[in-house]
Write a protein that holds these residues in place. Structure first.
Motif, PDB file in Angstrom:
ATOM      1  N   ASN A   1    -123.147 -31.792 -25.830  1.00  0.00           N
ATOM      2  CA  ASN A   1    -124.820 -32.054 -25.192  1.00  0.00           C
ATOM      3  C   ASN A   1    -125.003 -30.518 -24.677  1.00  0.00           C
ATOM      4  OD1 ASN A   1    -124.670 -34.585 -25.615  1.00  0.00           O
ATOM      5  ND2 ASN A   1    -123.901 -34.719 -23.629  1.00  0.00           N
ATOM      6  N   PRO A   2    -126.305 -30.752 -25.780  1.00  0.00           N
ATOM      7  CA  PRO A   2    -126.366 -29.041 -24.929  1.00  0.00           C
ATOM      8  C   PRO A   2    -126.876 -28.748 -23.446  1.00  0.00           C
ATOM      9  CG  PRO A   2    -128.741 -29.935 -26.148  1.00  0.00           C
ATOM     10  CD  PRO A   2    -126.835 -31.299 -25.837  1.00  0.00           C
ATOM     11  N   PRO A   3    -127.110 -27.213 -22.615  1.00  0.00           N
ATOM     12  CA  PRO A   3    -126.318 -27.102 -21.434  1.00  0.00           C
ATOM     13  C   PRO A   3    -127.361 -27.610 -20.952  1.00  0.00           C
ATOM     14  CG  PRO A   3    -126.972 -25.079 -23.136  1.00  0.00           C
ATOM     15  CD  PRO A   3    -127.183 -26.036 -23.795  1.00  0.00           C
ATOM     16  N   TYR A   4    -126.816 -28.146 -20.013  1.00  0.00           N
ATOM     17  CA  TYR A   4    -127.487 -28.392 -18.228  1.00  0.00           C
ATOM     18  C   TYR A   4    -128.309 -29.429 -18.681  1.00  0.00           C
ATOM     19  CZ  TYR A   4    -127.605 -23.008 -17.719  1.00  0.00           C
ATOM     20  OH  TYR A   4    -126.880 -22.065 -17.450  1.00  0.00           O
ATOM     21  N   GLY A   5    -128.112 -30.610 -19.696  1.00  0.00           N
ATOM     22  CA  GLY A   5    -128.609 -31.625 -20.284  1.00  0.00           C
ATOM     23  C   GLY A   5    -130.210 -31.819 -20.779  1.00  0.00           C
ATOM     24  N   GLU A   6    -130.598 -30.248 -20.852  1.00  0.00           N
ATOM     25  CA  GLU A   6    -131.638 -30.482 -21.503  1.00  0.00           C
ATOM     26  C   GLU A   6    -131.834 -30.470 -23.248  1.00  0.00           C
ATOM     27  OE1 GLU A   6    -133.503 -26.964 -20.053  1.00  0.00           O
ATOM     28  OE2 GLU A   6    -132.984 -27.487 -17.482  1.00  0.00           O
ATOM     29  N   LYS A   7    -133.167 -30.821 -23.393  1.00  0.00           N
ATOM     30  CA  LYS A   7    -133.720 -31.241 -24.935  1.00  0.00           C
ATOM     31  C   LYS A   7    -133.814 -29.819 -25.605  1.00  0.00           C
ATOM     32  CE  LYS A   7    -134.252 -35.908 -25.139  1.00  0.00           C
ATOM     33  NZ  LYS A   7    -135.275 -37.255 -25.097  1.00  0.00           N
ATOM     34  N   THR A   8    -132.778 -28.863 -25.463  1.00  0.00           N
ATOM     35  CA  THR A   8    -132.583 -27.640 -25.475  1.00  0.00           C
ATOM     36  C   THR A   8    -132.309 -26.985 -27.322  1.00  0.00           C
ATOM     37  OG1 THR A   8    -130.723 -26.572 -24.986  1.00  0.00           O
ATOM     38  CG2 THR A   8    -133.012 -26.267 -23.577  1.00  0.00           C
ATOM     39  N   LYS A   9    -132.954 -26.358 -27.998  1.00  0.00           N
ATOM     40  CA  LYS A   9    -132.670 -25.877 -29.595  1.00  0.00           C
ATOM     41  C   LYS A   9    -131.171 -25.809 -29.492  1.00  0.00           C
ATOM     42  CE  LYS A   9    -133.445 -23.352 -33.356  1.00  0.00           C
ATOM     43  NZ  LYS A   9    -133.865 -22.146 -33.991  1.00  0.00           N
ATOM     44  N   THR A  10    -130.089 -26.628 -30.017  1.00  0.00           N
ATOM     45  CA  THR A  10    -129.045 -26.174 -30.843  1.00  0.00           C
ATOM     46  C   THR A  10    -128.343 -24.867 -31.435  1.00  0.00           C
ATOM     47  OG1 THR A  10    -128.526 -28.338 -31.118  1.00  0.00           O
ATOM     48  CG2 THR A  10    -126.493 -27.117 -31.856  1.00  0.00           C
ATOM     49  N   PRO A  11    -127.735 -25.046 -30.163  1.00  0.00           N
ATOM     50  CA  PRO A  11    -127.321 -22.930 -30.590  1.00  0.00           C
ATOM     51  C   PRO A  11    -126.074 -23.007 -31.607  1.00  0.00           C
ATOM     52  CG  PRO A  11    -125.864 -23.794 -28.432  1.00  0.00           C
ATOM     53  CD  PRO A  11    -126.531 -24.949 -28.815  1.00  0.00           C
ATOM     54  N   SER A  12    -126.147 -21.733 -32.510  1.00  0.00           N
ATOM     55  CA  SER A  12    -126.100 -21.837 -33.937  1.00  0.00           C
ATOM     56  C   SER A  12    -124.711 -21.698 -34.210  1.00  0.00           C
ATOM     57  CB  SER A  12    -126.956 -20.501 -34.829  1.00  0.00           C
ATOM     58  OG  SER A  12    -126.630 -19.434 -34.140  1.00  0.00           O
ATOM     59  N   THR A  13    -124.375 -20.640 -32.346  1.00  0.00           N
ATOM     60  CA  THR A  13    -123.234 -20.355 -32.610  1.00  0.00           C
ATOM     61  C   THR A  13    -122.458 -20.495 -31.641  1.00  0.00           C
ATOM     62  OG1 THR A  13    -123.153 -18.252 -33.848  1.00  0.00           O
ATOM     63  CG2 THR A  13    -121.414 -17.850 -31.896  1.00  0.00           C
ATOM     64  N   LEU A  14    -121.287 -21.772 -31.036  1.00  0.00           N
ATOM     65  CA  LEU A  14    -120.203 -21.551 -29.674  1.00  0.00           C
ATOM     66  C   LEU A  14    -119.490 -20.133 -28.900  1.00  0.00           C
ATOM     67  CD1 LEU A  14    -119.816 -26.104 -30.063  1.00  0.00           C
ATOM     68  CD2 LEU A  14    -121.783 -24.582 -29.172  1.00  0.00           C
ATOM     69  N   THR A  15    -119.570 -20.383 -27.741  1.00  0.00           N
ATOM     70  CA  THR A  15    -119.413 -19.378 -27.657  1.00  0.00           C
ATOM     71  C   THR A  15    -118.237 -20.108 -26.369  1.00  0.00           C
ATOM     72  OG1 THR A  15    -120.239 -19.160 -25.809  1.00  0.00           O
ATOM     73  CG2 THR A  15    -121.092 -18.077 -27.778  1.00  0.00           C
ATOM     74  N   LYS A  16    -117.033 -18.952 -26.317  1.00  0.00           N
ATOM     75  CA  LYS A  16    -115.456 -19.114 -25.682  1.00  0.00           C
ATOM     76  C   LYS A  16    -116.298 -20.076 -24.349  1.00  0.00           C
ATOM     77  CE  LYS A  16    -113.311 -16.063 -23.408  1.00  0.00           C
ATOM     78  NZ  LYS A  16    -112.835 -15.019 -23.085  1.00  0.00           N
ATOM     79  N   ASN A  17    -116.899 -19.583 -23.530  1.00  0.00           N
ATOM     80  CA  ASN A  17    -117.385 -20.223 -22.264  1.00  0.00           C
ATOM     81  C   ASN A  17    -118.187 -21.071 -22.736  1.00  0.00           C
ATOM     82  OD1 ASN A  17    -117.447 -17.651 -20.921  1.00  0.00           O
ATOM     83  ND2 ASN A  17    -119.095 -16.875 -21.297  1.00  0.00           N
ATOM     84  N   ASP A  18    -119.129 -22.001 -23.855  1.00  0.00           N
ATOM     85  CA  ASP A  18    -120.047 -23.286 -24.599  1.00  0.00           C
ATOM     86  C   ASP A  18    -119.183 -23.701 -24.337  1.00  0.00           C
ATOM     87  OD1 ASP A  18    -122.028 -21.329 -23.795  1.00  0.00           O
ATOM     88  OD2 ASP A  18    -122.067 -21.399 -26.509  1.00  0.00           O
ATOM     89  N   LEU A  19    -117.244 -23.321 -25.076  1.00  0.00           N
ATOM     90  CA  LEU A  19    -116.400 -24.501 -25.232  1.00  0.00           C
ATOM     91  C   LEU A  19    -115.231 -24.494 -24.026  1.00  0.00           C
ATOM     92  CD1 LEU A  19    -115.429 -22.747 -28.584  1.00  0.00           C
ATOM     93  CD2 LEU A  19    -116.863 -24.668 -27.909  1.00  0.00           C
ATOM     94  N   GLN A  20    -115.224 -23.814 -22.625  1.00  0.00           N
ATOM     95  CA  GLN A  20    -114.551 -24.510 -22.185  1.00  0.00           C
ATOM     96  C   GLN A  20    -114.372 -25.638 -21.117  1.00  0.00           C
ATOM     97  OE1 GLN A  20    -115.834 -22.001 -18.329  1.00  0.00           O
ATOM     98  NE2 GLN A  20    -114.295 -22.455 -17.520  1.00  0.00           N
ATOM     99  N   PRO A  21    -115.622 -25.980 -20.960  1.00  0.00           N
ATOM    100  CA  PRO A  21    -115.165 -28.188 -20.689  1.00  0.00           C
ATOM    101  C   PRO A  21    -114.899 -28.810 -21.764  1.00  0.00           C
ATOM    102  CG  PRO A  21    -117.339 -27.135 -20.485  1.00  0.00           C
ATOM    103  CD  PRO A  21    -117.212 -25.721 -21.404  1.00  0.00           C
ATOM    104  N   ALA A  22    -114.989 -28.002 -22.688  1.00  0.00           N
ATOM    105  CA  ALA A  22    -114.602 -29.570 -23.789  1.00  0.00           C
ATOM    106  C   ALA A  22    -112.400 -28.560 -24.395  1.00  0.00           C
ATOM    107  CB  ALA A  22    -114.964 -29.036 -25.676  1.00  0.00           C
ATOM    108  N   MET A  23    -112.535 -27.305 -23.631  1.00  0.00           N
ATOM    109  CA  MET A  23    -110.797 -26.809 -24.239  1.00  0.00           C
ATOM    110  C   MET A  23    -109.913 -27.662 -22.743  1.00  0.00           C
ATOM    111  SD  MET A  23    -111.572 -26.050 -26.489  1.00  0.00           S
ATOM    112  CE  MET A  23    -109.251 -26.192 -26.950  1.00  0.00           C
ATOM    113  N   LEU A  24    -110.882 -27.622 -22.201  1.00  0.00           N
ATOM    114  CA  LEU A  24    -109.956 -28.513 -20.812  1.00  0.00           C
ATOM    115  C   LEU A  24    -109.728 -29.896 -20.427  1.00  0.00           C
ATOM    116  CD1 LEU A  24    -111.774 -26.356 -17.708  1.00  0.00           C
ATOM    117  CD2 LEU A  24    -109.431 -25.666 -18.411  1.00  0.00           C
ATOM    118  N   THR A  25    -111.016 -30.102 -21.052  1.00  0.00           N
ATOM    119  CA  THR A  25    -111.296 -32.140 -21.114  1.00  0.00           C
ATOM    120  C   THR A  25    -110.173 -32.250 -22.074  1.00  0.00           C
ATOM    121  OG1 THR A  25    -113.098 -32.133 -21.181  1.00  0.00           O
ATOM    122  CG2 THR A  25    -111.902 -33.858 -22.133  1.00  0.00           C
ATOM    123  N   PHE A  26    -109.669 -31.346 -23.825  1.00  0.00           N
ATOM    124  CA  PHE A  26    -108.843 -31.477 -24.667  1.00  0.00           C
ATOM    125  C   PHE A  26    -107.401 -31.563 -23.852  1.00  0.00           C
ATOM    126  CE2 PHE A  26    -111.643 -30.546 -28.419  1.00  0.00           C
ATOM    127  CZ  PHE A  26    -111.929 -32.012 -27.518  1.00  0.00           C
TER     128      PHE A  26
END
Length: 578
Positions: free
Chosen positions: A403-428
Motif C-alpha cells: 500500500n502507499p506509505p503511511y496508509g494514505e491515499k497518495t499517488k502511487t510512486p512510479s519507482t519503488l526504491t529499496k526502502n519501499d521494498l524492505q517490508p515486503a522483502m522481510l515478509t517474503f
C-alpha cells in the motif's frame, strides 16, 4: 379249364438299384479306389520331411524367438531393499553435541557440572532417538575469553577428536555474573551460542548430585530443542519403516501443528527457483529496485540456507494485471477508509489465467512471491478478517500487498526504491522459511537451520528407503518387466549412500548425512522411474498374444496337422500288425 396265372410285374428301376451286388464286385471296387501302396523309401522320406520341419522349429526357431523376446532383468538385492523399506537395517538416532565453555572454572568443577547437568537432562528427555551430549571445550586462558565469545575457534571434545563447527549443535558460554540476576541465559539470534550467567556459589560440589545451575541449563536446553524433538518424533511416526516412535508428552495440538507445517511446506529439493513478481492494475510503478533489495534482504538468508539447498532467482514486472474474475471486488470501510478483501477470496486472488506465473521455471520447484500494488483509489487494501496485507499459499508461495506509505491515499510512486521494498522483502523471507519447513523456534536462526538439516536428512533417508521397497514390490509383481543394468547400479548406489547416511547420523555428522541422503533419494527416484521400465508396465500379456497369434497361426497349423496325421497312420499300422 384251368385259368392261366397273371404275369408278374416287371421290376422297376428303383428295385433294380436295391439289388445287392456280389461280394467280389465290392472288393474290386474298393480296391480300385485306394491309392497304390507306398514304398518304404517314400514313407521314410515323408517322415523325414516332417521331422526336419519340426527340428528347425524346435532347435532353431524357438531358441531364436526366446532369445530375441526374453526381457532382460538385472539382479537386484530384493531382500536388502525390503529390509530398508521395513526399517530393519537403520534406526536413525540424533546425538547432538553441545559444548560447554567454562574458562573461569577449574577442570574438575567443570566436569562435575557437566556430569550433573547431563543427568538432569537425561531425566527430562523422553525421546531416546534424540539425545543431547554435553562435552567440555578445550581449556583456554581467561585473557582470550572475551574474544572467543565473538569468534569461536576449533573445539575439542573427548580425547583428541576434532569436531567440525557445522556439526556442533550448540555452544554454551558460562559467564560469571552478579548475584541476584542469575542464573539467566541469552540465546544469540544469529549464532549457535547460549550465554549462561552464574555465580560461583551455584557451581555444584564434587559430592553433590544436583544444583540450581545444572537444573537451569538442562531445562533451558530441553526448551530450546523441544520443537526439534517433536518434529523428529512426528517424522518417525509418519514413516512406513515400522518405527512408531513418539514423545510421550506430545499433545494433539502439537501433532496438528506439525501436520499443518508438513502440508504447507514444499517437498525437499536440492534446488529451488524463486520468482519475485510485481503486479499492478495500472501503468505504474514502472520500475522497482529489486536487485538491490534482494542483495540487501534476501541474499544473506539464501547464503545461510545454502548448506541445505541451492536457490536460483528471477524477477518480473507486469502492468495492467487485474484481479481474477472469481474474486469479489474489495469493499470500502467508511469508518477507516480502508478497502477490505475477504479471506474467502484470497485463494483466487492470483489471476493464474493472465498472470505469467509458470511453475515449471528452473530445475527445481518454483516458489512464487507476488508483490501487488493496488490503485490509489483502492488503497490501503487489507484483508478484512485480520487487517493484514500478506498471506501464504501452501506449496506455492506468498503474496504481499504494498500500500502507499503511511496508509494514505497518495499517488502511487512510479519507482519503488529499496526502502519501499524492505517490508515486503522481510515478509517474503519469513514466508520462504515457512515454505521450506523451518521450525518456528528457537529464536536463533542458525539453530533452526540446523534443525531443518537433521529433519531433512531423516526425511530423505525414509523417502529413499520407501522408494526401494516400492521398486522391489514392483519387480516382484511384474515378472515380465525389464530391469536394465542402470537400475541395478542406481539401487546399489542408493543402498551404499543409505548406509553412509545412517552411520553419519549415529555419529553426529548431520551435514554429511544430508548430502548422502540427498544422493540416495536421487538415485532411488532415478531407478524407480527408469523409462524402459515405465513403458512396459502398461504392456499387458494380452497384447503379446494379439501380436504373435497372426504370425504363428498359419505356420503352426500345417505342422501340427501333418504330425497328427502321421501319428494316426503309425497307430493304424500298429493295430493292423497286431
Amino acid at each position: 379249364m384251368p385259368s392261366n396265372p397273371p404275369p408278374s410285374p416287371a421290376p422297376s428301376i428303383q428295385d433294380a438299384t436295391n439289388i445287392p451286388p456280389k461280394s467280389g464286385a465290392v472288393d474290386a471296387l474298393n480296391k480300385a479306389k485306394q491309392p497304390p501302396p507306398e514304398s518304404n523309401e517314400t514313407l521314410w522320406t515323408r517322415r523325414l520331411v516332417i521331422l526336419s520341419f519340426w527340428a528347425v522349429v524346435i532347435c532353431l526357431g524357438i531358441p531364436i524367438w526366446w532369445k530375441t523376446t526374453t526381457v532382460y532383468r538385472a539382479v537386484l538385492p530384493l531382500q536388502a531393499m525390503m529390509d530398508w523399506s521395513d526399517g530393519k537395517i537403520c534406526r536413525p538416532v540424533f546425538p547432538l553435541q553441545i559444548f560447554i565453555d567454562a574458562p573461569f572454572l577449574l577442570p574438575a568443577d567443570a566436569q562435575n557440572l557437566i556430569r550433573t547437568t547431563q543427568h538432569a537432562l537425561d531425566d527430562l528427555n523422553d525421546f531416546s532417538a534424540h539425545h543431547l551430549r554435553l562435552l567440555l571445550s578445550e581449556p583456554r586462558s581467561t585473557s582470550n575469553f572475551s574474544q572467543d565469545i565473538v569468534q569461536t575457534t576449533s573445539i575439542k571434545g573427548l580425547g583428541d577428536e576434532t569436531h567440525d563447527r557445522e556439526d556442533i549443535a550448540l555452544k554454551i558460554n558460562l559467564i560469571p555474573g552478579q548475584s541476584g540476576s542469575v542464573p539467566r541465559s541469552e540465546l544469540q539470534p544469529y549464532e549457535s551460542r547460549l550465554d549462561v550467567f552464574y555465580t560461583p556459589n551455584q557451581i555444584p560440589s564434587s559430592s553433590s548430585t544436583s544444583s540450581p545451575l545444572a537444573t537451569f541449563i538442562a531445562n533451558k536446553l530441553q526448551f530450546i530443542f523441544a520443537e526439534e524433538q517433536a518434529s523428529l518424533a512426528y517424522l518417525l511416526s509418519q514413516s512406513n519403516t515400522g518405527q512408531q516412535t513418539q514423545i510421550k508428552s506430545m499433545s494433539q495440538e502439537t501433532a496438528a501443528s506439525l501436520a499443518r507445517q508438513s502440508t504447507r511446506s514444499f517437498k525437499y529439493a536440492p534446488t529451488y527457483h524463486l520468482t519475485f513478481s510485481l503486479f499492478t492494475p495500472t501503468s505504474i510503478p514502472t520500475e522497482w529496485d529489486i536487485e538491490a533489495a534482494l542483495k540487501e534482504y534476501m541474499q544473506p538468508l539464501l547464503a545461510s540456507l545454502s548448506s541445505i539447498s541451492e536457490f536460483t532467482v528471477d524477477t518480473q514486472l507486469q502492468l495492467y494485471a487485474t484481479f481474477s474474475p472469481s474474486v469479489q471486488q474489495p469493499e470500502e470501510d467508511p469508518t477507516t477508509g480502508t478497502w477490505l478483501l475477504r479471506k474467502d477470496d484470497l485463494s483466487g486472488f492470483v489471476n493464474a489465467a493472465e498472470w505469467p506465473l509458470s511453475p515449471s521455471i528452473g530445475k527445481g520447484p518454483t516458489v512464487n512471491f507476488v508483490l501487488y500494488v493496488p490503485t490509489a483509489d483502492q488503497a490501503p487494501l487489507v484483508v478484512k478478517e485480520n487487517r493484514g496485507n500478506s498471506w501464504l499459499v501452501p506449496q506455492w508461495g506468498g503474496v504481499v500487498i504494498l500500500n502507499p506509505p503511511y496508509g494514505e491515499k497518495t499517488k502511487t510512486p512510479s519507482t519503488l526504491t529499496k526502502n519501499d521494498l524492505q517490508p515486503a522483502m522481510l515478509t517474503f523471507s519469513n514466508q520462504l522459511l515457512s515454505l521450506l519447513g523451518l521450525p518456528q523456534s528457537p529464536a536463533s536462526l542458525p539453530l533452526r537451520i540446523s534443525t531443518l538439516t537433521r529433519v531433512r536428512a531423516a526425511s530423505l533417508l525414509f523417502s529413499a528407503s520407501s522408494t526401494l521397497g516400492a521398486l522391489a514390490r514392483l519387480t516382484q509383481a511384474l515378472e515380465s518387466i525389464a530391469i536394465p543394468d542402470t537400475v541395478a547400479h542406481s539401487v546399489d548406489q542408493t543402498i551404499s549412500r543409505l548406509h553412509t547416511a545412517c552411520t553419519d547420523l549415529r555419529e553426529g555428522r548431520f551435514h554429511s548425512a544430508l548430502a548422502n541422503a540427498r544422493i540416495a533419494e536421487l538415485e532411488a527416484e532415478k531407478a524407480f522411474f527408469e523409462r524402459s521400465m515405465v513403458g512396459q508396465v502398461y504392456f499387458p500379456e494380452e497384447h503379446k498374444v494379439a501380436v504373435y497369434l497372426p504370425l504363428l497361426g498359419p505356420v503352426s497349423v500345417p505342422l501340427i496337422m501333418a504330425a497328427l496325421k502321421e501319428v494316426r497312420k503309425l497307430r493304424a499300422r500298429a493295430q493292423a500288425g497286431a
